[in-house]
Write a protein that holds these residues in place. Structure first.
Motif: not given
Length: 208
Positions: A54-68
């Protein structure tokens, strides 16, 4: 002491040689041979395979959607291991596969491997191999005369003519007495020692 016949490259008997019993007549223990052969193969492994965590995969900085409130399962990253295109958990990482085997055990395994070939009537001593030039066809004639199929040929030192003549023949491997090892002996059904290799081998392992 084991007395073995010495042949020339046409498989004509030319004399005899005495082999040291503490090198060529040792009780064979398969578990020791297995240990040393595995150690030799493990040391050859590159160990350079790797996957992205997970530390090396690029992207994924933003939360895809709100928690609830969306009705979907909570998610913090689209690079999660459960997502397509995500990281790999517990995957292979670069490592060293080698493991230590004591020098005395390695030497004992070598003597056992040599002894197994002598006991199995698969060891031949050849006075020498002289070729007119470095051509595969010349070595093929010698191999046919000696009845070699899957054989390990051990020379006392580097002989360029022999090396170049034997390197393209399937099943035939040529090495020096210094490079002799357990795995190569066990891999080949026949062991051929050139007479100039006998003394270096015995000197290398007699005192161990």
């Amino acid at each position: 002491m084991a007395v073995v016949k010495v042949y020339d490259q046409d498989k004509k008997e030319t004399g005899e040689v005495t082999l040291a019993s503490d090198v060529f007549e040792v009780e064979v223990r398969p578990e020791i041979l297995n240990l040393v052969a595995r150690a030799q193969l493990a040391a050859k492994r590159a160990g350079t395979h790797a996957v992205k965590t997970r530390a090396r995969v690029s992207g994924g900085g933003a939360k895809p959607w709100r928690q609830k409130g969306s009705g979907r399962a909570r998610s913090g990253s689209n690079r999660s291991p459960i997502w397509r295109g995500g990281a790999i958990i517990f995957g292979p990482q670069p490592r060293d596969y080698s493991f230590k085997v004591n020098a005395k055990v390695r030497a004992l395994a070598m003597k056992m491997a040599l002894s197994s070939r002598l006991a199995g009537d698969a060891l031949m001593v050849v006075k020498g191999i002289e070729l007119p030039e470095a051509k595969t066809r010349h070595f093929v004639k010698v191999a046919d005369a000696l009845g070699l199929e899957k054989a390990l040929v051990v020379a006392g030192g580097v002989q360029e003519t022999l090396v170049r003549s034997a390197r393209n023949i399937p099943g035939i491997t040529l090495i020096t007495a210094e490079g002799l090892n357990v795995y190569d002996i066990l891999k080949h059904k026949q062991l051929v020692l050139l007479q100039d290799a006998v003394e270096p081998i015995q000197a290398r392992f007699a005192a161990k």
